[in-house]
Design an enzyme around this catalytic site. Structure first.
Site, PDB file in Angstrom:
ATOM      1  N   LYS A   1       0.848  -1.201   0.000  1.00  0.00           N
ATOM      2  CA  LYS A   1       0.000   0.000   0.000  1.00  0.00           C
ATOM      3  C   LYS A   1       0.876   1.241   0.000  1.00  0.00           C
ATOM      4  O   LYS A   1       1.538   1.543   0.998  1.00  0.00           O
ATOM      5  CB  LYS A   1      -0.933   0.053   1.208  1.00  0.00           C
ATOM      6  CG  LYS A   1      -1.999   1.124   0.961  1.00  0.00           C
ATOM      7  CD  LYS A   1      -2.544   1.828   2.162  1.00  0.00           C
ATOM      8  CE  LYS A   1      -1.695   2.850   2.807  1.00  0.00           C
ATOM      9  NZ  LYS A   1      -1.768   4.200   2.223  1.00  0.00           N
TER      10      LYS A   1
ATOM     11  N   CYS B   1      13.475  10.408   6.817  1.00  0.00           N
ATOM     12  CA  CYS B   1      13.429   9.863   8.178  1.00  0.00           C
ATOM     13  C   CYS B   1      14.799   9.949   8.856  1.00  0.00           C
ATOM     14  O   CYS B   1      14.890  10.141  10.059  1.00  0.00           O
ATOM     15  CB  CYS B   1      12.927   8.431   8.164  1.00  0.00           C
ATOM     16  SG  CYS B   1      13.771   7.404   6.974  1.00  0.00           S
TER      17      CYS B   1
ATOM     18  N   SER C   1       5.413   7.014  10.356  1.00  0.00           N
ATOM     19  CA  SER C   1       5.521   7.704  11.637  1.00  0.00           C
ATOM     20  C   SER C   1       5.557   6.706  12.805  1.00  0.00           C
ATOM     21  O   SER C   1       5.018   5.602  12.713  1.00  0.00           O
ATOM     22  CB  SER C   1       4.333   8.649  11.815  1.00  0.00           C
ATOM     23  OG  SER C   1       3.132   7.912  11.806  1.00  0.00           O
ATOM     24  N   THR C   2       6.161   7.120  13.896  1.00  0.00           N
ATOM     25  CA  THR C   2       6.238   6.282  15.095  1.00  0.00           C
ATOM     26  C   THR C   2       4.837   5.978  15.625  1.00  0.00           C
ATOM     27  O   THR C   2       4.550   4.867  16.065  1.00  0.00           O
ATOM     28  CB  THR C   2       7.113   6.986  16.152  1.00  0.00           C
ATOM     29  OG1 THR C   2       8.440   7.093  15.621  1.00  0.00           O
ATOM     30  CG2 THR C   2       7.172   6.216  17.454  1.00  0.00           C
TER      31      THR C   2
ATOM     32  N   GLU D   1      10.181   0.764  10.402  1.00  0.00           N
ATOM     33  CA  GLU D   1      11.201   1.786  10.183  1.00  0.00           C
ATOM     34  C   GLU D   1      10.494   3.122  10.388  1.00  0.00           C
ATOM     35  O   GLU D   1       9.662   3.515   9.574  1.00  0.00           O
ATOM     36  CB  GLU D   1      11.780   1.637   8.772  1.00  0.00           C
ATOM     37  CG  GLU D   1      13.104   2.338   8.614  1.00  0.00           C
ATOM     38  CD  GLU D   1      12.942   3.721   8.057  1.00  0.00           C
ATOM     39  OE1 GLU D   1      12.835   4.660   8.877  1.00  0.00           O
ATOM     40  OE2 GLU D   1      12.926   3.863   6.836  1.00  0.00           O
TER      41      GLU D   1
HETATM   42  P1  NDP Z   1       2.030   7.817   8.395  1.00  0.00           P
HETATM   43  O1  NDP Z   1       2.819   7.039   9.338  1.00  0.00           O
HETATM   44  O2  NDP Z   1       0.623   8.102   8.691  1.00  0.00           O
HETATM   45  O3  NDP Z   1       2.031   7.140   6.951  1.00  0.00           O
HETATM   46  C1  NDP Z   1       2.823   6.075   6.519  1.00  0.00           C
HETATM   47  C2  NDP Z   1       1.962   5.054   5.789  1.00  0.00           C
HETATM   48  O4  NDP Z   1       1.079   4.405   6.693  1.00  0.00           O
HETATM   49  C3  NDP Z   1       1.060   5.654   4.727  1.00  0.00           C
HETATM   50  O5  NDP Z   1       0.940   4.758   3.662  1.00  0.00           O
HETATM   51  C4  NDP Z   1      -0.231   5.797   5.475  1.00  0.00           C
HETATM   52  O6  NDP Z   1      -1.332   5.934   4.637  1.00  0.00           O
HETATM   53  C5  NDP Z   1      -0.258   4.535   6.262  1.00  0.00           C
HETATM   54  N1  NDP Z   1      -1.133   4.528   7.432  1.00  0.00           N
HETATM   55  C6  NDP Z   1      -1.675   5.564   8.106  1.00  0.00           C
HETATM   56  N2  NDP Z   1      -2.400   5.123   9.156  1.00  0.00           N
HETATM   57  C7  NDP Z   1      -2.307   3.783   9.153  1.00  0.00           C
HETATM   58  C8  NDP Z   1      -2.824   2.755   9.992  1.00  0.00           C
HETATM   59  N3  NDP Z   1      -3.551   3.031  11.059  1.00  0.00           N
HETATM   60  N4  NDP Z   1      -2.513   1.480   9.697  1.00  0.00           N
HETATM   61  C9  NDP Z   1      -1.749   1.177   8.641  1.00  0.00           C
HETATM   62  N5  NDP Z   1      -1.245   2.102   7.811  1.00  0.00           N
HETATM   63  C10 NDP Z   1      -1.512   3.394   8.064  1.00  0.00           C
HETATM   64  O7  NDP Z   1       2.780   9.131   8.109  1.00  0.00           O
HETATM   65  P2  NDP Z   1       2.152  10.457   7.498  1.00  0.00           P
HETATM   66  O8  NDP Z   1       2.219  10.336   6.039  1.00  0.00           O
HETATM   67  O9  NDP Z   1       0.807  10.753   8.062  1.00  0.00           O
HETATM   68  O10 NDP Z   1       3.146  11.523   8.051  1.00  0.00           O
HETATM   69  C11 NDP Z   1       3.034  11.961   9.391  1.00  0.00           C
HETATM   70  C12 NDP Z   1       4.389  12.181   9.991  1.00  0.00           C
HETATM   71  O11 NDP Z   1       5.096  10.947  10.020  1.00  0.00           O
HETATM   72  C13 NDP Z   1       5.275  13.101   9.188  1.00  0.00           C
HETATM   73  O12 NDP Z   1       5.074  14.428   9.531  1.00  0.00           O
HETATM   74  C14 NDP Z   1       6.626  12.636   9.583  1.00  0.00           C
HETATM   75  O13 NDP Z   1       7.004  13.246  10.788  1.00  0.00           O
HETATM   76  C15 NDP Z   1       6.455  11.155   9.809  1.00  0.00           C
HETATM   77  N6  NDP Z   1       6.878  10.346   8.655  1.00  0.00           N
HETATM   78  C16 NDP Z   1       7.981   9.577   8.792  1.00  0.00           C
HETATM   79  C17 NDP Z   1       8.437   8.845   7.743  1.00  0.00           C
HETATM   80  C18 NDP Z   1       9.642   7.990   7.843  1.00  0.00           C
HETATM   81  O14 NDP Z   1      10.191   7.631   6.822  1.00  0.00           O
HETATM   82  N7  NDP Z   1      10.073   7.621   9.003  1.00  0.00           N
HETATM   83  C19 NDP Z   1       7.776   8.878   6.443  1.00  0.00           C
HETATM   84  C20 NDP Z   1       6.589   9.667   6.419  1.00  0.00           C
HETATM   85  C21 NDP Z   1       6.193  10.376   7.490  1.00  0.00           C
HETATM   86  P3  NDP Z   1      -1.687   7.428   4.155  1.00  0.00           P
HETATM   87  O15 NDP Z   1      -0.534   7.928   3.407  1.00  0.00           O
HETATM   88  O16 NDP Z   1      -2.812   7.270   3.277  1.00  0.00           O
HETATM   89  O17 NDP Z   1      -1.975   8.207   5.385  1.00  0.00           O
END
Ligand code: NDP
Length: 826
Positions: free
Chosen positions: A198, A306, A251-252, A272
Site C-alpha cells: 500500500k 526519516c 511515523s512512530t 522503520e
Molecule cells: P504515516 O505514518 O501516517 O504514513 C505512513 C503510511 O502508513 C502511509 O501509507 C499511510 O497511509 C499509512 N497509514 C496511516 N495510518 C495507518 C494505519 N492506522 N494502519 C496502517 N497504515 C496506516 O505518516 P504520514 O504520512 O501521516 O506523516 C506523518 C508524519 O510521520 C510526518 O510528519 C513525519 O514526521 C512522519 N513520517 C515519517 C516517515 C519515515 O520515513 N520515518 C515517512 C513519512 C512520514 P496514508 O498515506 O494514506 O496516510
C-alpha cells in the site's frame, strides 16, 4: 524561488545566477493520459476497479494540479489482493532460486529502461526535484533489484535452514515512494514471498507504474499487488489474517498502532520509523565539507527524510565559523519547481505537512530559538504564487536540548543547532533523544570517529558523509525509530524464518503452569514471615535430606529478598513440597532492570572476556552436575538418565555460546561508493528473557547464554513451576566472575512478570517462551516502547534439538546491526 527578472550578462557573471532548466513532463503526462488519468488497484497482474468504486485525486504539490484519480482501497479490495498473493505463492516458491533471480534482474533492467518515466512521475507526484529522483531515487531502485537478484540466486546457500515467510503486507510513506517500494518489494520477492503493497495516499503513482512495468517484465500475476488508499486501507491491510509478515515505514505513532494490530497473530514485523538524527561536527572537521554535508543532511528531499540530519551539534570552538559558512551557503540554495533541473529544494508534500512544519517552527521561535532563513526566503515561505507548497531552508541556533526544536521530528527543511565542548558531551547530547535512526560524525581524526560511532545509539552512523544509502547495507533504527533492517544480508532475514519453526506444535493443555496465583494474594502460603526470615526447612525430597532454604531473587550480583516478602511453594512431580521460590513483583522487576542498566561493564567487556566467563560458568555447572541432576529429578520427576542429559546439554550450551562470543562478528559490506561499510552486530543493552516450564535448566540456559554471549545484560524469568534449577545457579554464577548486573533472575508468575518487562521502557529487547496468550500480550504491551520482541506464539520447542534450541537465530535475535560508513580517498 530565485529572481525572475531577466539579468544582463554582466550581472550573470557577478551573481552566477542561472535560468530555468525544465525537464519535460511529457513522458509522465503521456503515461497518465494512456490510463485516462484513472487508476484501479493492481491485483493479480492487472488493474482492477475498486469494489465500492471510491476514488480520490492525487496532485502535484508544486502547483496543486490534479494528476489522476486513484482508487480508495476498502476491505474487499485488500482481501482480493491478499488472496491473489496467496494464490501466487506456491508457483513463485516452486521456482528455483535462479528463476526468481532472473525475475528480479528483469525488474532492475526494466526500471532502468523506464527510468525517465519513473523519475518524472515521482517528481510530479511528490514535488521533490527531478535532480534527486533522476540521480538518486531511480538509480537506487534499480540497484536494489540488482542486489536482490543476487540474494534470490544465493538464498538457499547463504540462508541455509531458512525459508520464506509467505504473504507480506507492506505499507510505505510518501517521502521516497518508489525507493521505499524497492526496499520492501526486492527482499520480499528475493526470499520467495509474495506481496501486497500500500503506497501513501499522497504518492501512489510510481507504485502503480512499477506494478505495470513488473508485469511487462514478466513477473507472474499475483506476486506483486498494489492497493492504493489512505490510512484506512493501510489499517485494513495490516489487519488481514492472510499475512505472514508486515513491513512498515512511516511515523512512530502509526508504527505503534501496527504493533498492536499484529500482536498475537504470529506475524513477523519490521518497523522503520521516525528520527531526530544528530549531525556532529568536531573542531578538526573540514568545515566546508561539513557545510555541504548539512545541505545533503537536511535540504535533500526538503528535509522530508526519516534519517535527515536535523540536529546539528558543533564543537564550541568552531561553532561561529560553521554558522557563518552555513548561512552563506543557505543564500545560494535554490527552491522551486520540481521539474527544474537546477533546483535544490522542491515543494512540501501537502498542506497538512506544511502546516505541521510551520507550527513547529513557530513553537521553536516562541521557545527562544534564534531563527535564520536566507534573504530570499520571504518569496518562498508558505504557499507560493503558483500554488505550490514551499518552506524555506531554516536554521535554528541557541536551542536548548529539551526544547521542541531539539526533540521533535519536524520532517521539513529545518535544522536546529547547539554546541558541545567534549566528545563525551557530544555523545551524551546525541543520545538524548527517544529516536535512534542515524547519526553523522565529522572529524579528520579517524580514531575519534571510530571511538564515537559505536557509542551513538543509532542504526546507521555516517563518518564524514551523510544520507548515503545502498542496497548492500542494512538500514534501520534503535529505540523509537523501530526495529528490523532493510538492505543487505541483515535485511534479508526480515523476510525469512527458521525452517524448524514450521514443525513446532502448540503446548499440550496443562503443560505450562498457570502460575502461583494463590501466592500472589499471599493467602495461606508458606513463605517468609513479616520479618523476612527464611521459611522453615522443608522436606526437600531427593536432595540428600538436606535442609532446604527459601531461594531468593538474584539482582545486581546479590541474592535479595522479594519486595513483597512473599514466596510460593515449589512442588515436585510427586506433589512433594521441595522448597520455596520468591514471588517477584513489579518493583523487583524494576530493580532488576535498574541493576542490568548499571551493569554496562558486561557490554563493554571484550568478547574474549565474555567467552572466558561463559566457559567458567560451564565448568562450574559441570562440577555441580550431580546436585542439579538431583534437583531436576525432584522437580520434574525425570529419570536419572534424562536429568543427566539435561545438565550435560546445559553445560554444552554454555560452551557453545562461549565459543561464539568472540566469533559472532560483523561484515564489511561491499557498497559501491568509496568507503568501508562496517556492519557491526551490537548487543541490545538490557534484554529480558522469559523461560517456559519444561526442561527448566536447559531452556533457561538456552535463552540466557546467547543473550549474555553477545554482550547483553539480562533480566531472566525462569520456569514459574520449577524455578529452583535457576535459583541453584546463583552459586555457580557467584563463582564464575560474571560481573554484577549482567544476569538478574526474578522468579514468580510468568505472565505477570512478562507484562512488567514488556512495558518497561529500559528493556530494549525481549524473548518470551510460554503460552499463545502470553506471547500476544508481550507483543501488545510493548507497542508503546517499541521494543523488539521474539515470542514463541505458544509453540513448544525441543530444547535438546540443536536446530531448535541453539544457534544462528538466537545470536541474530540477541543483536542488532549498526552500519558505520567510513569513506576513504582525498
Ligand atoms: P504515516 O505514518 O501516517 O504514513 C505512513 C503510511 O502508513 C502511509 O501509507 C499511510 O497511509 C499509512 N497509514 C496511516 N495510518 C495507518 C494505519 N492506522 N494502519 C496502517 N497504515 C496506516 O505518516 P504520514 O504520512 O501521516 O506523516 C506523518 C508524519 O510521520 C510526518 O510528519 C513525519 O514526521 C512522519 N513520517 C515519517 C516517515 C519515515 O520515513 N520515518 C515517512 C513519512 C512520514 P496514508 O498515506 O494514506 O496516510
Amino acid at each position: 524561488m530565485s529572481g525572475t527578472a531577466e539579468p544582463s550578462v554582466k550581472e550573470i557573471f557577478e551573481t552566477m545566477e542561472y535560468g530555468p532548466a525544465p525537464e519535460s513532463a511529457e513522458v509522465a503526462q503521456a503515461w497518465l493520459q494512456r490510463h485516462d488519468r484513472l487508476f484501479g488497484h493492481f491485483v493479480d497482474g492487472r488493474f482492477v476497479d475498486p469494489v465500492d468504486g471510491e476514488r480520490f485525486a492525487t496532485v502535484h504539490p508544486g502547483d496543486g494540479a490534479e494528476l489522476a484519480q486513484v482508487a480508495q482501497g476498502g476491505e474487499a479490495d485488500v482481501d482480493a489482493a491478499v488472496r491473489a498473493a496467496e494464490r501466487a505463492l506456491p508457483a513463485w516458491q516452486g521456482l528455483t532460486p535462479h528463476q526468481r533471480a532472473r525475475h528480479l534482474y528483469a525488474l532492475a533492467r526494466h526500471v532502468q529502461k523506464h527510468a525517465r518515466l519513473l523519475a518524472v512521475l515521482e517528481a510530479l507526484d511528490n514535488g521533490k526535484t527531478i535532480r534527486e529522483t533522476r540521480d538518486i531515487d531511480v538509480p537506487l531502485v534499480a540497484r536494489h533489484f540488482y542486489h536482490h537478484a543476487g540474494w534470490a540466486q544465493l538464498r538457499d546457500s547463504a540462508f541455509a535452514g531458512y525459508e520464506p515467510v509467505g504473504v507480506c503486507g507492506q505499507v510505505i510513506p510518501w517521502n521516497f515512494p518508489l525507493l521505499m517500494l524497492a526496499w520492501k518489494v526486492a527482499p520480499a520477492l528475493a526470499a520467495g514471498n509474495t506481496v501486497v503493497l500500500k503506497p501513501a495516499e499522497f504518492t501512489p503513482l510510481t507504485a502503480l507504474a512499477f506494478a505495470e512495468i513488473a508485469a511487462e517484465a514478466g513477473l507472474p500475476a499475483g506476486v506483486l499487488n498494489v492497493v492504493t488508499g489512505d490510512g484506512r486501507t493501510g489499517a485494513a491491510l495490516v489487519a488481514h489474517e492472510g499475512l505472514a509478515k508486515v513491513a512498515f515505514t512511516g511515523s512512530t505513532e502509526v508504527g505503534r498502532l501496527i504493533r498492536q494490530a499484529t500482536a498475537g497473530r504470529g506475524v513477523k514485523l519490521s518497523l522503520e520509523l521516525g528520527g531526530k538524527s544528530p549531525f556532529i561536527v568536531f573542531d578538526d572537521a573540514d568545515l566546508d565539507s561539513a557545510v555541504e554535508g548539512v545541505v545533503d543532511a537536511i535540504w535533500f528531499n526538503q528535509g522530508e527524510v526519516c534519517c535527515a540530519g536535523s540536529w546539528l551539534l558543533v564543537q564550541e570552538s568552531v561553532a561561529t565559523r560553521m554558522e557563518e559558512k552555513l548561512r552563506a551557503r543557505m543564500e545560494t540554495l535554490r527552491e522551486g519547481p520540481s521539474l527544474d533541473k537546477a533546483m535544490d529544494i522542491g515543494a512540501i508534500i501537502a498542506p497538512v505537512q506544511l502546516d505541521k512544519i510551520t507550527r513547529l517552527v513557530e513553537q521553536c521561535r516562541a521557545e527562544g530559538g534564534r531563527c535564520y532563513q536566507p534573504s530570499w526566503a520571504s518569496e518562498a515561505g508558505g504557499v507560493a504564487a503558483g500554488g505550490g507548497l514551499y518552506f524555506p531552508p531554516t536554521l535554528f541556533s541557541d536551542v536548548a536540548p529539551s526544547s521542541t526544536a531539539a526533540q521533535e521530528e519536524i520532517f521539513g527543511p529545518v535544522i536546529v543547532s547547539m554546541t558541545f565542548r567534549t566528545p563525551a558531551e557530544a555523545v551524551e547530547l546525541a543520545n538524548n533523544t527517544r529516536y535512534g535512526l542515524a547519526a553523522s560524525v565529522w572529524t579528520e581524526n579517524v580514531n575519534l570517529a571510530l571511538d564515537v560511532a559505536p557509542k551513538l545509539e543509532a542504526g546507521v552512523v555516517w563518518v564524514n558523509c551523510t544520507n548515503v544509502l545502498d542496497a548492500a547495507s542494512g538500514f534501520g533504527g534503535y529505540r523509537e525509530s523501530g526495529f528490523g533492517r532493510e538492505g543487505g544480508r541483515e535485511g534479508m532475514f526480515e523476510y525469512l524464518k527458521p525452517a524448524w519453526e514450521a514443525g513446532l506444535e502448540p503446548y499440550a493443555a496443562g503443560e505450562l503452569w498457570s502460575g502461583p496465583e494463590g501466592a500472589a494474594l499471599g493467602e495461606g502460603v508458606p513463605g517468609l514471615d513479616a520479618s523476612g526470615a527464611d521459611a522453615p526447612g522443608t522436606d526437600a525430597a531427593g536432595t540428600d535430606g538436606a535442609i532446604d532454604r527459601t531461594a531468593k531473587l538474584y539482582v545486581g550480583g546479590k541474592q535479595v529478598r522479594p519486595d513483597g516478602n512473599y514466596s510460593y511453594p515449589v512442588l515436585g512431580a510427586d506433589g512433594n513440597h521441595l522448597g520455596e521460590a520468591p514471588l517477584g513483583n513489579r518493583k523487583d522487576v524494576r530493580n532488576a532492570v535498574e541493576a542490568a542498566r548499571k551493569g554496562a561493564a558486561w557490554s563493554k567487556a571484550t568478547a574474549h572476556n565474555r567467552a572466558q566467563v561463559l566457559y567458567y560458568l560451564a565448568e562450574n555447572l559441570d562440577v555441580r552436575a550431580a546436585e542439579f541432576v538431583t534437583r531436576l529429578r525432584a522437580m520434574t520427576g525425570a529419570r536419572k538418565a534424562d536429568a543427566e542429559r539435561e545438565v550435560a546439554a546445559s553445560v554444552q550450551r554454555f560452551f557453545l555460546y562461549a565459543a561464539h562470543a568472540d566469533k559472532y562478528d560483523g561484515a564489511v559490506h561491499a557498497t559501491p561508493l568509496r568507503n568501508v561499510t562496517l556492519a557491526m552486530p551490537e548487543p541490545w543493552g538490557v534484554m529480558a528473557v522469559v523461560a517456559p516450564d519444561e526442561a527448566p535448566l536447559l531452556a533457561f540456559v538456552s535463552l540466557v547464554a546467547p543473550a549474555l554471549a553477545t554482550g547483553n545484560r539480562v533480566v531472566a524469568v525462569p520456569s514459574a513451576r520449577w524455578p529452583l534449577a535457576a535459583t541453584d545457579l546463583y552459586q555457580v554464577i557467584d563463582t564464575s566472575d560474571l560481573p554484577a548486573g549482567a544476569l538478574n533472575i526474578v522468579t514468580g508468575d510468568r505472565e505477570e512478570l512478562a507484562g512488567v518487562l514488556a512495558r518497561h521502557a529500559d528493556v530494549a529487547a525481549m524473548w518470551y517462551v510460554g503460552s499463545a496468550d502470553g506471547s500476544a500480550s508481550v507483543e501488545r504491551e510493548s507497542a508503546d516502547n517499541l521494543k523488539a520482541t521474539w515470542v514463541n506464539s505458544g509453540k513448544r520447542r525441543d530444547w535438546f534439538d540443536p536446530e531448535q534450541g541453539e544457534g544462528a537465530e538466537y545470536l541474530r535475535r540477541a543483536t542488532r546491526v549498526k552500519n558505520i560508513w567510513v569513506p576513504y580517498g582525498e
